[in-house]
Scaffold this motif. Structure first.
Motif, PDB file in Angstrom:
ATOM      1  N   GLU A   1       0.866  -1.186   0.000  1.00  0.00           N
ATOM      2  CA  GLU A   1       0.000   0.000   0.000  1.00  0.00           C
ATOM      3  C   GLU A   1       0.897   1.230   0.000  1.00  0.00           C
ATOM      4  OE1 GLU A   1      -1.847  -0.588   3.821  1.00  0.00           O
ATOM      5  OE2 GLU A   1      -2.357  -2.648   3.320  1.00  0.00           O
ATOM      6  N   SER A   2       0.434   2.311  -0.584  1.00  0.00           N
ATOM      7  CA  SER A   2       1.262   3.513  -0.568  1.00  0.00           C
ATOM      8  C   SER A   2       0.422   4.751  -0.801  1.00  0.00           C
ATOM      9  CB  SER A   2       2.328   3.422  -1.670  1.00  0.00           C
ATOM     10  OG  SER A   2       2.865   4.690  -1.933  1.00  0.00           O
ATOM     11  N   HIS A   3       0.901   5.892  -0.231  1.00  0.00           N
ATOM     12  CA  HIS A   3       0.200   7.150  -0.471  1.00  0.00           C
ATOM     13  C   HIS A   3       0.504   7.678  -1.865  1.00  0.00           C
ATOM     14  CE1 HIS A   3       4.202   8.411   0.701  1.00  0.00           C
ATOM     15  NE2 HIS A   3       3.951   9.583   0.153  1.00  0.00           N
ATOM     16  N   ILE A   4       1.498   7.117  -2.550  1.00  0.00           N
ATOM     17  CA  ILE A   4       1.790   7.555  -3.918  1.00  0.00           C
ATOM     18  C   ILE A   4       0.842   6.818  -4.863  1.00  0.00           C
ATOM     19  CG2 ILE A   4       3.569   7.809  -5.701  1.00  0.00           C
ATOM     20  CD1 ILE A   4       5.660   7.437  -3.490  1.00  0.00           C
ATOM     21  N   PRO A   5       0.105   7.584  -5.717  1.00  0.00           N
ATOM     22  CA  PRO A   5      -0.862   6.931  -6.610  1.00  0.00           C
ATOM     23  C   PRO A   5      -0.191   5.911  -7.534  1.00  0.00           C
ATOM     24  CG  PRO A   5      -1.167   9.309  -6.623  1.00  0.00           C
ATOM     25  CD  PRO A   5       0.093   9.037  -5.865  1.00  0.00           C
ATOM     26  N   HIS A   6      -0.958   4.950  -7.978  1.00  0.00           N
ATOM     27  CA  HIS A   6      -0.500   3.887  -8.875  1.00  0.00           C
ATOM     28  C   HIS A   6       0.543   2.992  -8.210  1.00  0.00           C
ATOM     29  CE1 HIS A   6      -2.858   5.489 -12.100  1.00  0.00           C
ATOM     30  NE2 HIS A   6      -2.297   6.676 -11.963  1.00  0.00           N
ATOM     31  N   GLU A   7       0.328   2.736  -6.926  1.00  0.00           N
ATOM     32  CA  GLU A   7       1.200   1.766  -6.252  1.00  0.00           C
ATOM     33  C   GLU A   7       0.946   0.369  -6.827  1.00  0.00           C
ATOM     34  OE1 GLU A   7       3.639   2.242  -4.302  1.00  0.00           O
ATOM     35  OE2 GLU A   7       4.065   0.138  -3.862  1.00  0.00           O
TER      36      GLU A   7
ATOM     37  N   GLU B   1       4.117  13.823 -12.440  1.00  0.00           N
ATOM     38  CA  GLU B   1       3.504  13.914 -11.113  1.00  0.00           C
ATOM     39  C   GLU B   1       4.221  13.041 -10.082  1.00  0.00           C
ATOM     40  OE1 GLU B   1      -0.756  13.350 -11.490  1.00  0.00           O
ATOM     41  OE2 GLU B   1      -0.831  15.095 -12.834  1.00  0.00           O
ATOM     42  N   PHE B   2       4.853  11.970 -10.568  1.00  0.00           N
ATOM     43  CA  PHE B   2       5.597  11.104  -9.636  1.00  0.00           C
ATOM     44  C   PHE B   2       6.891  11.767  -9.187  1.00  0.00           C
ATOM     45  CE2 PHE B   2       3.533   7.629 -12.333  1.00  0.00           C
ATOM     46  CZ  PHE B   2       2.425   7.565 -11.501  1.00  0.00           C
TER      47      PHE B   2
ATOM     48  N   ARG C   1       9.126   4.624 -15.571  1.00  0.00           N
ATOM     49  CA  ARG C   1       8.813   3.191 -15.468  1.00  0.00           C
ATOM     50  C   ARG C   1       7.480   2.993 -14.738  1.00  0.00           C
ATOM     51  NH1 ARG C   1      12.353   0.986 -11.981  1.00  0.00           N
ATOM     52  NH2 ARG C   1      14.029   1.635 -13.372  1.00  0.00           N
ATOM     53  N   ARG C   2       7.319   3.759 -13.637  1.00  0.00           N
ATOM     54  CA  ARG C   2       6.066   3.642 -12.877  1.00  0.00           C
ATOM     55  C   ARG C   2       4.879   3.971 -13.759  1.00  0.00           C
ATOM     56  NH1 ARG C   2       5.361   3.709  -7.249  1.00  0.00           N
ATOM     57  NH2 ARG C   2       3.286   4.265  -6.536  1.00  0.00           N
ATOM     58  N   SER C   3       4.999   5.024 -14.578  1.00  0.00           N
ATOM     59  CA  SER C   3       3.846   5.410 -15.402  1.00  0.00           C
ATOM     60  C   SER C   3       3.594   4.362 -16.483  1.00  0.00           C
ATOM     61  CB  SER C   3       4.019   6.808 -15.995  1.00  0.00           C
ATOM     62  OG  SER C   3       4.790   6.779 -17.158  1.00  0.00           O
TER      63      SER C   3
ATOM     64  N   THR D   1      -2.763   2.127 -23.591  1.00  0.00           N
ATOM     65  CA  THR D   1      -1.667   1.528 -24.365  1.00  0.00           C
ATOM     66  C   THR D   1      -0.948   2.578 -25.218  1.00  0.00           C
ATOM     67  OG1 THR D   1      -3.040   0.967 -26.268  1.00  0.00           O
ATOM     68  CG2 THR D   1      -2.929  -0.668 -24.511  1.00  0.00           C
ATOM     69  N   GLU D   2      -1.574   3.759 -25.395  1.00  0.00           N
ATOM     70  CA  GLU D   2      -0.937   4.766 -26.254  1.00  0.00           C
ATOM     71  C   GLU D   2      -0.237   5.873 -25.479  1.00  0.00           C
ATOM     72  OE1 GLU D   2      -3.704   5.933 -29.332  1.00  0.00           O
ATOM     73  OE2 GLU D   2      -3.815   3.872 -30.048  1.00  0.00           O
ATOM     74  N   ILE D   3      -0.362   5.849 -24.150  1.00  0.00           N
ATOM     75  CA  ILE D   3       0.318   6.868 -23.359  1.00  0.00           C
ATOM     76  C   ILE D   3       1.830   6.676 -23.461  1.00  0.00           C
ATOM     77  CG2 ILE D   3       0.795   7.629 -20.983  1.00  0.00           C
ATOM     78  CD1 ILE D   3      -2.185   7.319 -20.409  1.00  0.00           C
ATOM     79  N   SER D   4       2.519   7.789 -23.674  1.00  0.00           N
ATOM     80  CA  SER D   4       3.961   7.716 -23.852  1.00  0.00           C
ATOM     81  C   SER D   4       4.581   8.961 -23.228  1.00  0.00           C
ATOM     82  CB  SER D   4       4.229   7.615 -25.356  1.00  0.00           C
ATOM     83  OG  SER D   4       5.519   8.033 -25.650  1.00  0.00           O
ATOM     84  N   PRO D   5       5.542   8.784 -22.338  1.00  0.00           N
ATOM     85  CA  PRO D   5       6.104   9.916 -21.596  1.00  0.00           C
ATOM     86  C   PRO D   5       6.573  11.039 -22.531  1.00  0.00           C
ATOM     87  CG  PRO D   5       6.931   7.864 -20.709  1.00  0.00           C
ATOM     88  CD  PRO D   5       6.149   7.513 -21.934  1.00  0.00           C
ATOM     89  N   ASP D   6       6.276  12.261 -22.155  1.00  0.00           N
ATOM     90  CA  ASP D   6       6.634  13.475 -22.901  1.00  0.00           C
ATOM     91  C   ASP D   6       5.899  13.613 -24.234  1.00  0.00           C
ATOM     92  OD1 ASP D   6       8.382  14.448 -20.943  1.00  0.00           O
ATOM     93  OD2 ASP D   6       9.975  13.123 -21.683  1.00  0.00           O
ATOM     94  N   GLU D   7       5.083  12.629 -24.610  1.00  0.00           N
ATOM     95  CA  GLU D   7       4.371  12.754 -25.879  1.00  0.00           C
ATOM     96  C   GLU D   7       2.853  12.780 -25.707  1.00  0.00           C
ATOM     97  OE1 GLU D   7       5.659   9.862 -28.805  1.00  0.00           O
ATOM     98  OE2 GLU D   7       7.735  10.365 -28.256  1.00  0.00           O
TER      99      GLU D   7
END
Ligand SMILES: Nc1nc2c(ncn2[C@@H]2O[C@H](COP(=O)(O)OP(=O)(O)OP(=O)(O)O)[C@@H](O)[C@H]2O)c(=O)[nH]1
Ligand SMILES: [Mg+2]
Lengths: 209, 128
Positions: free
Chosen positions: A52-58, A95-96, A108-110, B64-70
């Motif tokens: 569990e974590s307060h950071i979203p998308h844990e 946001e991370f 990587r997290r996103s 599936t289409e999300i891409s950092p900075d884009e």
């Protein structure tokens, strides 16, 4: 034909009687889904599901705890609990960075988060028999994601319980959630403190047993 | 959007898609059209919205289409809100199709909902 259909029917009813129902814990990021999943798993199996974590998308991968046997009034119901990543329509890795994360880790997290949400949506269409929809009761429930997800769940005719979590916090407003989803039953709880879990288990047994 | 010239760089293009046009499209065609528009930085407005199943697929494909900075994903608002009222049964009795809801979709980094209630959506759209 008739005989084969009969056999097939009896085989499938045999399986559906034995297969535990797969209950998906869905909701927006940070609502307390994993905290609830862990509490259910700990209460009935002794071990937890995930961090569990307060950071979203844990949670970025759906995690399953199988054969959770919940005992209620002398009867027992067995369910598979599936903890899913918080659903959203957008993920911004920057946001991370505000949570003291390096850029590599944030990216990587996103990426993992987006894969996890896609998977969770897929599961919701294919592989779930019921839903616990968890909301942070200190936050506005009238969001597009909540509206869409509850609509998707309804369109699949899945039984759903709305859980108004974090009632231990000052700004908790359960009424607001009841008003947002008057067509469903809303239960208040604190997954963190364990408040009102008896009622939650009663309803789980009633809805998914 | 096919056969449409791209808007100038200093403007924001809005695609208003009629229910009639959507009717002849498959779910994946609708989702492709929406996301292609949003990738271009356009605001896509659907006269009649998507079905819950299509919304679920839209979220999945967006992810599936999300891409950092884009591409950060989408902002989506529907009006009237489908889940907030208990009018489902009444609407069905009256023969109203629940999917007929105006839907506004845009790139998450360019559209920001300022205010929303049962009768109004107010959004701020910024240039790329
Ligand atoms: N005060 C309070 N905090 C809670 C409660 N339930 C969860 N939290 C906190 O909320 C934060 C998010 O909890 P998680 O269980 O990780 O939330 P989640 O819904 O699984 O989040 P994602 O996996 O990121 O979607 C953590 O800091 C938890 O400790 C609660 O009942 N009360
Ligand atoms: Mg989680």
């Amino acid at each position: 034909m008739g005989l084969i259909t009969d056999i097939r029917d009896s085989i499938s009813s045999l399986f559906s009687a034995q297969d535990p129902k797969r209950i998906g814990i869905y909701g927006p990021p940070n609502a307390g889904k994993t905290t609830l999943a862990n509490r259910i798993a700990r209460d009935w199996t002794g071990d937890a599901i995930g961090p569990e974590s307060h950071i979203p998308h844990e949670t970025r991968r759906a995690r399953r705890k199988e054969n959770v046997e919940i005992e209620r009034n002398g009867k027992s119901v067995t369910i598979d609990v599936v903890d899913t990543p918080g659903v959203t329509t957008k993920v911004d890795y920057t946001e991370f960075l505000e949570h003291d994360m390096e850029k590599d880790d944030a990216v990587r997290r996103s990426r993992e988060a987006t894969e996890g949400v896609a998977e969770a949506m897929h599961w919701l269409r294919e592989d779930v028999d019921g839903v616990l929809y968890v909301l942070d009761s200190t936050e506005d429930p009238f969001t597009q994601v909540n509206t869409m997800l509850v609509g998707i769940i309804e369109s699949q005719d899945l039984p759903v319980l709305i859980l108004a979590n974090k009632t231990d916090l000052e700004g908790s407003n359960v009424r607001r959630i009841e008003n947002a989803f008057p067509q469903h039953e809303t239960l208040p709880l604190s997954a963190l403190e364990g408040d009102n879990m008896d009622e939650v288990y009663d309803k789980i047994a009633e809805y998914f047993g | 959007m096919p056969e449409v010239k791209k808007a100038d760089d200093d403007g924001v293009q809005i695609d208003l898609i009629s229910g009639e046009r959507m009717e002849s499209m498959t779910s994946m065609e609708k989702i492709r059209m929406i996301l292609d528009g949003v990738h271009e930085g356009n605001i896509v407005i659907l006269e009649e919205g998507l079905s819950p199943d299509e919304e679920s697929r839209l979220i999945e494909v967006t992810m599936t289409e999300i891409s950092p900075d884009e591409f950060n994903g989408i902002e989506i608002e529907t009006y009237p809100q489908s889940g907030s009222t208990d009018s489902g049964l009444l609407n069905r009795l009256m023969g109203n199709d629940e999917t007929k809801k105006l839907t506004v979709i845009g790139p998450a980094n360019q559209i920001k909902t300022l205010h929303k209630d049962e009768t109004l959506i107010s959004a701020l759209v910024s240039r790329k």
